[in-house]
Design a protein around this motif. Structure first.
Motif, mmCIF file in Angstrom:
data_model
loop_
_atom_site.group_PDB
_atom_site.id
_atom_site.type_symbol
_atom_site.label_atom_id
_atom_site.label_comp_id
_atom_site.label_asym_id
_atom_site.label_seq_id
_atom_site.Cartn_x
_atom_site.Cartn_y
_atom_site.Cartn_z
ATOM 1 N N ALA A 1 -8.014 0.786 0.108
ATOM 2 C CA ALA A 1 -6.659 1.219 0.474
ATOM 3 C C ALA A 1 -6.382 2.651 0.045
ATOM 4 N N LEU B 1 -5.799 -3.964 6.289
ATOM 5 C CA LEU B 1 -6.847 -3.126 5.708
ATOM 6 C C LEU B 1 -8.161 -3.489 6.391
ATOM 7 N N TYR C 1 -11.668 -5.412 5.234
ATOM 8 C CA TYR C 1 -11.591 -6.095 3.941
ATOM 9 C C TYR C 1 -11.810 -7.595 4.114
ATOM 10 N N ILE D 1 0.835 -1.205 0.000
ATOM 11 C CA ILE D 1 0.000 0.000 0.000
ATOM 12 C C ILE D 1 0.870 1.255 0.000
#
Length: 329
Positions: A182, A249, A252, A150
């Motif tokens: 993200a 994240l 997710y 990321i």
């Protein structure tokens, strides 16, 4: 008796006899045992794709169980909509099925215009199970984990690519969903199947791929590829040590169901027969082992329960598509 009357009687008798004959053959056809000819499972993606590998892992045994050859045919294109459309327009006679997954429902929202309705034109035939996905990079890419990936992607918006099995495929949406959550800007490279997407990764033309277990696991010990994370909420038993993407994240999660769908209107007795035989096959040790090697968690749902799952999943995927911002470009 007058000749005119005799002709009328003969005509009426012939007409009645003809109608009886038509009714007889229709009844005989309806009463004919199923199957009496080869059965086709259409895979709407290319050879080497997730659905292709899965269909071929049980097609021979299913053919033996049903007493007829079961053929697997690849009809790739447009994120699976080409092959799926072929099945939607096929006769509802029990001789054509589609090897479907989450992409079936994804396409209903992702593509503004389809030649078929994912919900109304199909009925559940045989549930197989579920699979999570694995996020992978080329081993030469510097990111060693999701967090580092990321950071690198944010530093170079629009300069890194991800490959998928095609517009509308589950691998497309899974990565677009990741991209959106993200806050990064990756370029999508659609291909004709998961195998092709991984080829792009190996060649260095793509920096990431999210692929279902069945396609990713053969690369678990491949030094050219690095696994960054799994899409399930919890760690996957298939890749110990690879953390959930959601650990980095938050929120997710992405997985997919797999199963056979038939054109709506397919006789109930045919549906029940296919479901029953698949249920038996999925209890055989060798089939279980094949499913395990492909990262499939086998499930047991009746056609009715499978249809209920399809309806709920359609709504879930519609929300994911909208929140991801994915487009069928």
């Amino acid at each position: 008796m007058k000749p005119f009357l005799m002709k009328k009687i003969r005509f009426t008798t012939s007409l009645f006899g003809g109608l009886l004959l038509v009714c007889f053959f229709q009844f005989a056809a309806a009463a004919a045992p199923w199957p009496t000819k080869p059965i086709k499972i259409i895979v709407p993606f290319s050879p080497g794709s997730v659905q292709d590998a899965l269909a071929r892992s049980f097609s021979n045994e299913l053919g033996v169980a049903l007493g007829e050859t079961v053929l697997v045919e690849n009809k790739a294109g447009a994120g699976g909509t080409v092959g799926t459309g072929i099945v939607a327009k096929s006769p509802a006679d029990g001789y054509t099925f589609v090897m479907a997954a989450a992409s079936h429902n994804i396409n209903g929202t992702l593509f503004p215009k389809l030649s078929f309705d994912p919900q109304k034109d199909f009925t559940a035939a045989a549930y197989i199970g579920t699979s999570s996905y694995i996020m992978m990079t080329n081993a030469e890419f510097p990111a060693k984990n999701v967090a580092e990936f990321i950071v690198l992607a944010k530093a170079k918006p629009g300069q890194y690519n991800y490959a998928s099995a095609g517009n509308g495929s589950a691998s497309h949406l899974a990565m677009a969903y990741f991209d959106s959550m993200a806050g990064i800007d990756l370029v999508h490279i659609p291909t004709k199947g998961t195998g092709d997407a991984i080829t792009e990764l190996l060649a260095g033309r793509a920096q990431a791929v999210i692929a279902a277990n069945v396609a990713a696991l053969p690369f678990a010990n491949d030094s050219r590829i690095r696994f960054l994370g799994v899409s399930s909420e919890k760690p996957s038993p298939f890749v110990p040590g690879v953390p959930p993407i959601g650990n980095t994240l938050k929120g997710y999660a992405f997985d997919s169901w797999f199963g056979l769908l038939a054109p709506v209107g397919t006789p109930k007795e045919v549906i029940n027969k296919v479901s029953a035989e698949m249920t038996k096959l999925l209890k055989q040790p060798d089939i279980i082992e094949r499913m395990r090697r492909q990262g499939i968690e086998i499930g047991n749902l009746s056609p009715t329960e499978f249809n209920q799952l399809l309806a709920k999943d359609f709504d879930r995927m519609a929300n994911v598509v909208k929140s991801s911002g994915a487009k069928a470009d």
